[in-house]
Design an enzyme around this catalytic site. Sequence first.
Site: not given
Ligand code: PLP
Length: 362
Positions: A102, A174, A198
């Site tokens: 991510w 994040d 989550k």
């Molecule tokens: N960042 C992290 C740590 C994630 O686990 C996720 C999705 O699993 C995301 C970003 C992307 O999130 P979104 O689907 O809300 O854009």
Amino acid sequence: MTQVFNFSAGPAMLPVEVLRRAEQELCNWHGLGTSVMEISHRSKEFIQVAEESERDLRDLLKIPANYKVLFCHGGARAQFAAVPLNLLGEKTTADYVDGGYWAHSAIKEVQKYCTPHVINAAATTQDGRRAVTPMHEWDLHDDAAYVHYCPNETIDGVAIHEMPDFGDKVVVADYSSSILSRPIDVSRFGVIYAGAQKNIGPAGLTLVIVRDDLLGKAKGVLPSILDYTVLAENDSMFNTPPTFAWYLSGMVFKWLKEQGGLLEMEKRNKAKAELLYGVIDQSDFYRNEVAEANRSWMNIPFQLADAALDKVFLDESVKAGLHALKGHRVVGGMRASIYNAMPIEGVKALTDFMAEFERRHG
Ligand code: PLP
């Protein structure tokens, strides 16, 4: 009947008590003859939901008064773009720490808006385990508007447990998959963002916690719905917010307070993670490839020594009432996501199953 536990990485793992309460009030919320989804977000009843949820979140995370809390749309990926467009100001670069899937995705997105300094934090320990370089080794740059990192890599199962201590540098994190799993010191950050789906509530809601001196720097091209200043000035109601997700998330905040808050969550999450890693580590039949200091408490990938048994493991685990253990396609193997809403009984059921599976197939 066997109790069923779901180890999905998301979207959403909600406490069963919250779901039951939502079910009870679904069709006649507050005696209004409709569901909360159907009332105006500007009604006094919904404003109360919004205000209470912010108060509860502030209590839980001990958010200082000089931070705004924004309830947004767009998921974490929208924040991959919103962060640079809100924070770069006159600067033309930012530090991006790359420690997993991510963090890497955020880097790909930010490259549309600037040329970031990418700090490769992936490391390998002497015994060949996956790790992240400690924060004091991150080579940060003076010309960077901020430093961005991801404390919990949902897919890789890699976590950065350290709290940042970078003086007056603006730190952006994040926290999508580990927010509210334990106390954090919000004052160390400029911006914290997290997709709700989550560890909080349903998809559709994204939390942003932003220090107020960082407002007012947005680029002119930034869409208004991603502009922290616009959102703050409109109490996150510049456009119609994701009201049902907001309401359920508010109920999760109350549930967390009832459970004893984030110190209690930390205790429970640590115990759950130790139980599962313990079973993995004590056998040659299972393995987790992450260095101990960087192991996630929320998302625990593990491999079977004999990958030919993966399908059997997944089939049998479903029969035992243990669902969604298949690992992400990027990593393979298995992954157990054990967010706040997963009780220790679920992890116990999983570890009992793993021991029994090993006895039969090892
Ligand atoms: N960042 C992290 C740590 C994630 O686990 C996720 C999705 O699993 C995301 C970003 C992307 O999130 P979104 O689907 O809300 O854009």
